[in-house]
Design a protein around this motif. Sequence first.
Motif, PDB file in Angstrom:
ATOM      1  N   LYS A  48       0.648  -1.434   0.033  1.00 21.16           N
ATOM      2  CA  LYS A  48       0.050   0.081   0.161  1.00 21.16           C
ATOM      3  C   LYS A  48       1.129   1.232   0.235  1.00 21.16           C
ATOM      4  O   LYS A  48       0.459   2.257  -0.343  1.00 21.16           O
ATOM      5  CB  LYS A  48      -1.098   0.106   1.253  1.00 21.16           C
ATOM      6  N   ASP A  49       1.962   1.168   0.514  1.00 18.91           N
ATOM      7  CA  ASP A  49       2.728   2.351   0.475  1.00 18.91           C
ATOM      8  C   ASP A  49       3.785   2.525  -0.694  1.00 18.91           C
ATOM      9  O   ASP A  49       4.949   3.255  -0.683  1.00 18.91           O
ATOM     10  CB  ASP A  49       3.456   2.360   1.750  1.00 18.91           C
ATOM     11  N   ALA A  50       3.530   1.664  -1.619  1.00 15.83           N
ATOM     12  CA  ALA A  50       4.683   1.707  -2.736  1.00 15.83           C
ATOM     13  C   ALA A  50       4.969   2.963  -3.423  1.00 15.83           C
ATOM     14  O   ALA A  50       5.797   3.274  -4.000  1.00 15.83           O
ATOM     15  CB  ALA A  50       4.184   0.473  -3.739  1.00 15.83           C
ATOM     16  N   PHE A  51       3.615   3.817  -3.493  1.00 14.31           N
ATOM     17  CA  PHE A  51       3.677   5.165  -4.418  1.00 14.31           C
ATOM     18  C   PHE A  51       4.004   6.085  -3.377  1.00 14.31           C
ATOM     19  O   PHE A  51       3.583   7.334  -3.824  1.00 14.31           O
ATOM     20  CB  PHE A  51       2.403   4.992  -5.040  1.00 14.31           C
ATOM     21  N   GLN A  52       4.099   5.981  -2.010  1.00 16.00           N
ATOM     22  CA  GLN A  52       4.344   7.051  -1.173  1.00 16.00           C
ATOM     23  C   GLN A  52       5.712   7.650  -1.234  1.00 16.00           C
ATOM     24  O   GLN A  52       6.914   6.919  -1.271  1.00 16.00           O
ATOM     25  CB  GLN A  52       4.129   6.529   0.267  1.00 16.00           C
ATOM     26  N   PHE A  53       6.097   8.843  -1.551  1.00 14.92           N
ATOM     27  CA  PHE A  53       7.237   9.455  -1.781  1.00 14.92           C
ATOM     28  C   PHE A  53       8.105   9.646  -0.432  1.00 14.92           C
ATOM     29  O   PHE A  53       9.157   9.261  -0.401  1.00 14.92           O
ATOM     30  CB  PHE A  53       7.080  10.998  -2.157  1.00 14.92           C
ATOM     31  N   PHE A  54       7.559   9.905   0.711  1.00 15.30           N
ATOM     32  CA  PHE A  54       8.091   9.836   2.085  1.00 15.30           C
ATOM     33  C   PHE A  54       7.204   9.520   3.242  1.00 15.30           C
ATOM     34  O   PHE A  54       5.893   9.592   2.859  1.00 15.30           O
ATOM     35  CB  PHE A  54       9.119  10.936   2.288  1.00 15.30           C
ATOM     36  N   ARG A  55       7.922   9.108   4.280  1.00 14.62           N
ATOM     37  CA  ARG A  55       6.897   8.922   5.293  1.00 14.62           C
ATOM     38  C   ARG A  55       7.001   9.836   6.571  1.00 14.62           C
ATOM     39  O   ARG A  55       8.198  10.439   6.505  1.00 14.62           O
ATOM     40  CB  ARG A  55       7.097   7.584   6.192  1.00 14.62           C
ATOM     41  N   SER A  56       6.091  10.462   7.195  1.00 16.24           N
ATOM     42  CA  SER A  56       6.155  11.572   8.114  1.00 16.24           C
ATOM     43  C   SER A  56       6.603  10.694   9.473  1.00 16.24           C
ATOM     44  O   SER A  56       6.298   9.682   9.550  1.00 16.24           O
ATOM     45  CB  SER A  56       4.761  12.146   8.511  1.00 16.24           C
ATOM     46  N   PRO A  57       7.204  11.729  10.514  1.00 10.74           N
ATOM     47  CA  PRO A  57       7.257  11.019  11.717  1.00 10.74           C
ATOM     48  C   PRO A  57       6.309  10.186  12.363  1.00 10.74           C
ATOM     49  O   PRO A  57       6.516   9.359  13.008  1.00 10.74           O
ATOM     50  CB  PRO A  57       7.877  12.433  12.343  1.00 10.74           C
ATOM     51  N   SER A  58       5.089  11.091  12.238  1.00 14.04           N
ATOM     52  CA  SER A  58       3.863  10.256  12.736  1.00 14.04           C
ATOM     53  C   SER A  58       3.558   8.976  12.466  1.00 14.04           C
ATOM     54  O   SER A  58       3.238   7.851  13.058  1.00 14.04           O
ATOM     55  CB  SER A  58       2.570  11.108  12.650  1.00 14.04           C
ATOM     56  N   GLU A  59       3.618   8.686  10.952  1.00 13.56           N
ATOM     57  CA  GLU A  59       3.333   7.303  10.356  1.00 13.56           C
ATOM     58  C   GLU A  59       4.641   6.427  10.700  1.00 13.56           C
ATOM     59  O   GLU A  59       4.362   5.545  11.230  1.00 13.56           O
ATOM     60  CB  GLU A  59       3.691   7.666   8.880  1.00 13.56           C
ATOM     61  N   VAL A  60       5.930   6.771  11.029  1.00 13.45           N
ATOM     62  CA  VAL A  60       6.872   5.995  11.376  1.00 13.45           C
ATOM     63  C   VAL A  60       6.587   5.642  12.573  1.00 13.45           C
ATOM     64  O   VAL A  60       6.963   4.574  13.235  1.00 13.45           O
ATOM     65  CB  VAL A  60       8.382   6.625  11.263  1.00 13.45           C
ATOM     66  N   ARG A  61       6.535   6.455  13.753  1.00 12.35           N
ATOM     67  CA  ARG A  61       5.948   6.294  15.044  1.00 12.35           C
ATOM     68  C   ARG A  61       4.832   5.304  15.165  1.00 12.35           C
ATOM     69  O   ARG A  61       4.895   4.462  16.084  1.00 12.35           O
ATOM     70  CB  ARG A  61       5.746   7.379  15.933  1.00 12.35           C
ATOM     71  N   ALA A  62       3.919   5.276  14.425  1.00 12.21           N
ATOM     72  CA  ALA A  62       2.769   4.499  14.549  1.00 12.21           C
ATOM     73  C   ALA A  62       2.847   3.117  14.238  1.00 12.21           C
ATOM     74  O   ALA A  62       2.437   2.379  14.710  1.00 12.21           O
ATOM     75  CB  ALA A  62       1.544   5.154  13.556  1.00 12.21           C
ATOM     76  N   SER A  63       3.522   2.983  13.088  1.00 15.64           N
ATOM     77  CA  SER A  63       4.127   1.462  12.337  1.00 15.64           C
ATOM     78  C   SER A  63       5.441   1.639  12.006  1.00 15.64           C
ATOM     79  O   SER A  63       5.891   2.055  10.915  1.00 15.64           O
ATOM     80  CB  SER A  63       2.977   1.519  11.292  1.00 15.64           C
ATOM     81  N   PRO A  64       6.244   1.364  13.011  1.00 17.04           N
ATOM     82  CA  PRO A  64       7.886   1.300  12.775  1.00 17.04           C
ATOM     83  C   PRO A  64       8.054   0.343  11.662  1.00 17.04           C
ATOM     84  O   PRO A  64       7.699  -0.836  11.824  1.00 17.04           O
ATOM     85  CB  PRO A  64       8.374   1.086  14.087  1.00 17.04           C
ATOM     86  N   PRO A  65       8.966   0.817  10.744  1.00 17.11           N
ATOM     87  CA  PRO A  65       9.349  -0.341   9.600  1.00 17.11           C
ATOM     88  C   PRO A  65      10.434  -1.313  10.411  1.00 17.11           C
ATOM     89  O   PRO A  65      11.145  -0.884  11.079  1.00 17.11           O
ATOM     90  CB  PRO A  65       9.950   0.642   8.335  1.00 17.11           C
ATOM     91  N   ALA A  66      10.535  -2.332   9.432  1.00 17.12           N
ATOM     92  CA  ALA A  66      11.469  -3.136   9.663  1.00 17.12           C
ATOM     93  C   ALA A  66      12.958  -2.452   9.586  1.00 17.12           C
ATOM     94  O   ALA A  66      13.184  -1.687   8.811  1.00 17.12           O
ATOM     95  CB  ALA A  66      11.662  -4.335   8.865  1.00 17.12           C
ATOM     96  N   GLU A  67      13.946  -3.116  10.427  1.00 19.35           N
ATOM     97  CA  GLU A  67      15.343  -2.338  10.254  1.00 19.35           C
ATOM     98  C   GLU A  67      15.878  -2.279   9.099  1.00 19.35           C
ATOM     99  O   GLU A  67      16.851  -1.671   8.916  1.00 19.35           O
ATOM    100  CB  GLU A  67      16.258  -3.035  11.328  1.00 19.35           C
ATOM    101  N   ASP A  68      15.657  -3.412   8.335  1.00 16.77           N
ATOM    102  CA  ASP A  68      16.197  -3.552   6.806  1.00 16.77           C
ATOM    103  C   ASP A  68      15.610  -2.937   5.831  1.00 16.77           C
ATOM    104  O   ASP A  68      15.967  -3.077   4.718  1.00 16.77           O
ATOM    105  CB  ASP A  68      16.517  -5.176   6.670  1.00 16.77           C
ATOM    106  N   GLU A  69      14.467  -2.288   6.034  1.00 16.55           N
ATOM    107  CA  GLU A  69      13.720  -1.261   5.100  1.00 16.55           C
ATOM    108  C   GLU A  69      14.383   0.088   4.815  1.00 16.55           C
ATOM    109  O   GLU A  69      14.490   0.682   5.697  1.00 16.55           O
ATOM    110  CB  GLU A  69      12.465  -1.328   5.641  1.00 16.55           C
ATOM    111  N   TYR A  70      14.974   0.282   3.542  1.00 20.67           N
ATOM    112  CA  TYR A  70      15.338   1.506   3.215  1.00 20.67           C
ATOM    113  C   TYR A  70      14.104   2.397   2.597  1.00 20.67           C
ATOM    114  O   TYR A  70      13.201   2.037   1.873  1.00 20.67           O
ATOM    115  CB  TYR A  70      16.171   1.313   1.950  1.00 20.67           C
ATOM    116  N   PHE A  71      13.823   3.700   3.305  1.00 26.67           N
ATOM    117  CA  PHE A  71      12.884   4.528   2.932  1.00 26.67           C
ATOM    118  C   PHE A  71      13.305   5.862   3.207  1.00 26.67           C
ATOM    119  O   PHE A  71      14.348   6.220   3.762  1.00 26.67           O
ATOM    120  CB  PHE A  71      11.400   4.074   4.017  1.00 26.67           C
ATOM    121  N   GLN A  72      12.379   6.740   2.936  1.00 27.06           N
ATOM    122  CA  GLN A  72      12.633   8.221   3.169  1.00 27.06           C
ATOM    123  C   GLN A  72      11.489   8.872   4.047  1.00 27.06           C
ATOM    124  O   GLN A  72      10.422   8.555   4.105  1.00 27.06           O
ATOM    125  CB  GLN A  72      12.253   8.797   1.812  1.00 27.06           C
TER     126      GLN A  72
END
Length: 149
Positions: free
Chosen positions: A32-56
């Motif tokens: 679902k987030d494949a077309f998302q340019f970047f994540r906001s701090p709120s999104e990262v705090r709400a659902s932390p990504p895996a440590e090996d995931e590279y994102f913006q």
Amino acid sequence: MKGLKKQRRIQVLALAGACLVGMLVVLWHMPKDAFQFFRSPSEVRASPPAEDEYFQLGGLVKVGSMTGVDGVRFSFVITDGAAEVPVSYVGGDPAPDLFGEGQGTIAKGHYVDGVFQADALLAKHDETYMPAEVIDALKEQGVYRKPDS
């Protein structure tokens, strides 16, 4: 001859239809987030990504949060007003000229143990921004005007 043209037209249309259906299936099964340019701090705090995931990670650099600035290694905090994420930058390039406290930025990297480990930074600028090299060239030609004039 007419039968051959009609048959070829049907084959081309069938192939195009199959390609279209294939593309729709691929798009349907993408994350679902494949077309998302970047994540906001709120999104990262709400659902932390895996440590090996590279994102913006994108937001504003919190005023007063920059520490240890020595070119290619420093830390700061990115905020969106609702949440904050500490960022540790270790990059091969120094921070962009427009990077600073209170400015919009996008950091690229991994989220490890509650800290975003950035290896690249992008700085936001407004529509009046012009690189220093362009300003110098325009001044040499005698045609440079400040944006507010």
